[in-house]
Design a protein around this motif. Structure first.
Motif, PDB file in Angstrom:
ATOM      1  N   GLY A  70       0.784  -1.213   0.000  1.00  0.00           N
ATOM      2  CA  GLY A  70       0.000   0.000   0.000  1.00  0.00           C
ATOM      3  C   GLY A  70       0.819   1.268   0.000  1.00  0.00           C
ATOM      4  O   GLY A  70       0.352   2.331   0.427  1.00  0.00           O
ATOM      5  N   MET A  71       2.065   1.178  -0.457  1.00  0.00           N
ATOM      6  CA  MET A  71       2.948   2.347  -0.487  1.00  0.00           C
ATOM      7  C   MET A  71       3.865   2.227  -1.690  1.00  0.00           C
ATOM      8  O   MET A  71       3.944   1.180  -2.331  1.00  0.00           O
ATOM      9  CB  MET A  71       3.769   2.408   0.804  1.00  0.00           C
ATOM     10  N   THR A  72       4.554   3.323  -1.998  1.00  0.00           N
ATOM     11  CA  THR A  72       5.508   3.258  -3.090  1.00  0.00           C
ATOM     12  C   THR A  72       6.765   2.546  -2.614  1.00  0.00           C
ATOM     13  O   THR A  72       7.022   2.413  -1.419  1.00  0.00           O
ATOM     14  CB  THR A  72       5.892   4.658  -3.583  1.00  0.00           C
ATOM     15  N   GLU A  73       7.570   2.118  -3.582  1.00  0.00           N
ATOM     16  CA  GLU A  73       8.825   1.453  -3.231  1.00  0.00           C
ATOM     17  C   GLU A  73       9.763   2.415  -2.505  1.00  0.00           C
ATOM     18  O   GLU A  73      10.495   2.012  -1.596  1.00  0.00           O
ATOM     19  CB  GLU A  73       9.498   0.896  -4.479  1.00  0.00           C
ATOM     20  N   ASP A  74       9.754   3.677  -2.886  1.00  0.00           N
ATOM     21  CA  ASP A  74      10.597   4.660  -2.199  1.00  0.00           C
ATOM     22  C   ASP A  74      10.186   4.792  -0.743  1.00  0.00           C
ATOM     23  O   ASP A  74      11.039   4.883   0.149  1.00  0.00           O
ATOM     24  CB  ASP A  74      10.514   6.019  -2.899  1.00  0.00           C
ATOM     25  N   GLU A  75       8.884   4.821  -0.488  1.00  0.00           N
ATOM     26  CA  GLU A  75       8.388   4.939   0.885  1.00  0.00           C
ATOM     27  C   GLU A  75       8.757   3.704   1.699  1.00  0.00           C
ATOM     28  O   GLU A  75       9.162   3.813   2.867  1.00  0.00           O
ATOM     29  CB  GLU A  75       6.864   5.144   0.877  1.00  0.00           C
ATOM     30  N   PHE A  76       8.617   2.537   1.086  1.00  0.00           N
ATOM     31  CA  PHE A  76       8.934   1.306   1.813  1.00  0.00           C
ATOM     32  C   PHE A  76      10.424   1.232   2.115  1.00  0.00           C
ATOM     33  O   PHE A  76      10.832   0.886   3.222  1.00  0.00           O
ATOM     34  CB  PHE A  76       8.500   0.087   1.007  1.00  0.00           C
ATOM     35  N   GLU A  77      11.255   1.576   1.135  1.00  0.00           N
ATOM     36  CA  GLU A  77      12.696   1.522   1.357  1.00  0.00           C
ATOM     37  C   GLU A  77      13.111   2.498   2.448  1.00  0.00           C
ATOM     38  O   GLU A  77      13.992   2.199   3.258  1.00  0.00           O
ATOM     39  CB  GLU A  77      13.453   1.836   0.066  1.00  0.00           C
ATOM     40  N   ALA A  78      12.468   3.652   2.509  1.00  0.00           N
ATOM     41  CA  ALA A  78      12.781   4.617   3.559  1.00  0.00           C
ATOM     42  C   ALA A  78      12.458   4.046   4.933  1.00  0.00           C
ATOM     43  O   ALA A  78      13.218   4.237   5.895  1.00  0.00           O
ATOM     44  CB  ALA A  78      12.003   5.914   3.331  1.00  0.00           C
ATOM     45  N   SER A  79      11.352   3.308   5.034  1.00  0.00           N
ATOM     46  CA  SER A  79      10.985   2.719   6.326  1.00  0.00           C
ATOM     47  C   SER A  79      11.961   1.621   6.726  1.00  0.00           C
ATOM     48  O   SER A  79      12.296   1.469   7.901  1.00  0.00           O
ATOM     49  CB  SER A  79       9.551   2.167   6.277  1.00  0.00           C
ATOM     50  N   VAL A  80      12.451   0.855   5.739  1.00  0.00           N
ATOM     51  CA  VAL A  80      13.447  -0.183   6.027  1.00  0.00           C
ATOM     52  C   VAL A  80      14.744   0.461   6.507  1.00  0.00           C
ATOM     53  O   VAL A  80      15.357   0.011   7.483  1.00  0.00           O
ATOM     54  CB  VAL A  80      13.705  -1.059   4.788  1.00  0.00           C
ATOM     55  N   ASN A  81      15.162   1.518   5.827  1.00  0.00           N
ATOM     56  CA  ASN A  81      16.396   2.198   6.224  1.00  0.00           C
ATOM     57  C   ASN A  81      16.289   2.773   7.622  1.00  0.00           C
ATOM     58  O   ASN A  81      17.237   2.712   8.416  1.00  0.00           O
ATOM     59  CB  ASN A  81      16.729   3.304   5.221  1.00  0.00           C
ATOM     60  N   ASP A  82      15.126   3.337   7.952  1.00  0.00           N
ATOM     61  CA  ASP A  82      14.916   3.878   9.304  1.00  0.00           C
ATOM     62  C   ASP A  82      15.014   2.768  10.348  1.00  0.00           C
ATOM     63  O   ASP A  82      15.589   2.961  11.425  1.00  0.00           O
ATOM     64  CB  ASP A  82      13.546   4.564   9.399  1.00  0.00           C
TER      65      ASP A  82
END
Length: 338
Positions: free
Chosen positions: A147-159
């Motif tokens: 339910g999110m863009t890949e950029d948003e998901f990758e940012a959450s993983v990095n956080d």
């Protein structure tokens, strides 16, 4: 197989691992040995013995020009499982990430804490997932991973990885990588091998850290993947709440074919869930000389001691003459320092 079964399998990977009762029992070794192509000993964290000699002998014979066992550079493909092969898997790091996502979602919307399946995660109620049906499990995975863009998901993983500490050790997740395996990856690459991670975890989570943790770029990670769609209005790729490929067991050779397009000549997995046997079997069918490795978790002091109830992985290794890494006997050092 229905998508719900795929997602159930993935969530079981997160929450219901039979290995959860084990804990790490020793401190991380406070040293790390760098390996370079010019090192006198390319595998300094490996004990001298038959296995180390076999690895080096294999690499030398298949990279020597004029050797009858020579493998062209373009065919020097090495694949490694991740959980339990390159880093510890008790608990799974992706399980920790799922919990992290639930926490963040509940912080943003406290009402979720009173709704299932979020309530079960917040209250650490494992029985809910053991007894609950597919609906709750699918809802949880969909809510935390789609339910999110890949950029948003990758940012959450990095956080997540910036602050994540491994339970029972209170060290950054980066310090649960296996130092001997880092050396092996470096050694193979120094000799013209292209190294891939082939994991049952979701590909995007591992891609976020593969370069930093292992020196493996994103495009050399094969893993479980969701369906995607392109949103023209956002000019972004969105992930949908349905799995496209479950990259475990027999799914691993399929993922390798789809992503890499050729058999690996070197493959390494681990004993514990029989998830890597198909990948090793696939590797053994190469037209070139091949090498298969299985990590045996038999070191209760420095890591864990666990085996499959049916001993399938080790029995298969004996049957097909795969090489078995005794963590207790073959590794001088288990964990990386930093």
């Amino acid at each position: 197989m229905k998508k719900s079964i795929y997602i159930l399998s993935l969530v079981v990977l997160f929450f219901l691992s039979c290995k959860k009762s084990d804990t790490l029992t020793s401190p991380i070794e406070n040293k790390q040995t760098e390996t370079t192509a010019t090192s006198g000993d390319p595998l300094p964290s490996w004990n001298d013995g038959a296995l180390k000699k076999d690895i080096i002998a294999y690499v030398e014979k298949v990279t020597k020009e004029g050797s009858p066992d020579f493998i062209p550079v373009e065919s020097r493909i090495a694949t490694f499982d991740n959980d339990g092969t390159l880093w510890a898997e008790k608990p799974y790091v992706q399980e920790l990430f799922a919990f992290y996502k639930v926490k963040k979602m509940v912080e943003a919307n406290p009402a979720l804490a009173q709704k299932q399946p979020f309530k079960a995660v917040v209250e650490k109620d494992k029985t809910f997932f053991e007894k609950g049906g597919d609906k709750a499990l699918i809802e949880l995975v969909a809510a935390t991973h789609t339910g999110m863009t890949e950029d948003e998901f990758e940012a959450s993983v990095n956080d997540f990885f910036k602050t994540a500490q491994y339970p029972g050790k209170n060290v950054p997740v980066k310090q649960i990588r296996y130092q001997p395996q880092l050396e092996l990856l470096n050694y193979l690459r120094a000799n013209g091998f292209k190294t891939f991670i082939v994991t049952g975890g979701t590909v995007e989570v591992v891609r976020a850290i593969s370069q930093d943790f292992y020196g493996i770029p994103k495009d050399q990670v094969v893993g479980t993947s969701f369906k995607y769609k392109f949103d023209d209005a956002k000019n972004a790729v969105l992930r949908e709440p349905a799995l496209d490929h479950f990259n475990d067991k027999e799914g691993k050779p399929v993922g390798i074919q789809l992503h890499i397009g050729q058999r690996p000549v070197f493959a390494c997995g681990n004993e514990g869930g029989a998830g890597d046997l198909a990948m090793l079997r696939y590797s053994s069918g190469s037209k070139y000389p091949s090498f298969q490795l299985i990590v045996n978790h038999n070191d209760s002091i420095r890591e864990y001691n666990y085996q499959e109830k049916d001993n399938l992985s080790l029995n298969t290794a004996t049957k097909y003459k795969y090489h078995v890494i005794s963590m207790k006997d073959d590794w001088k050092q288990v964990f990386a320092d930093k």
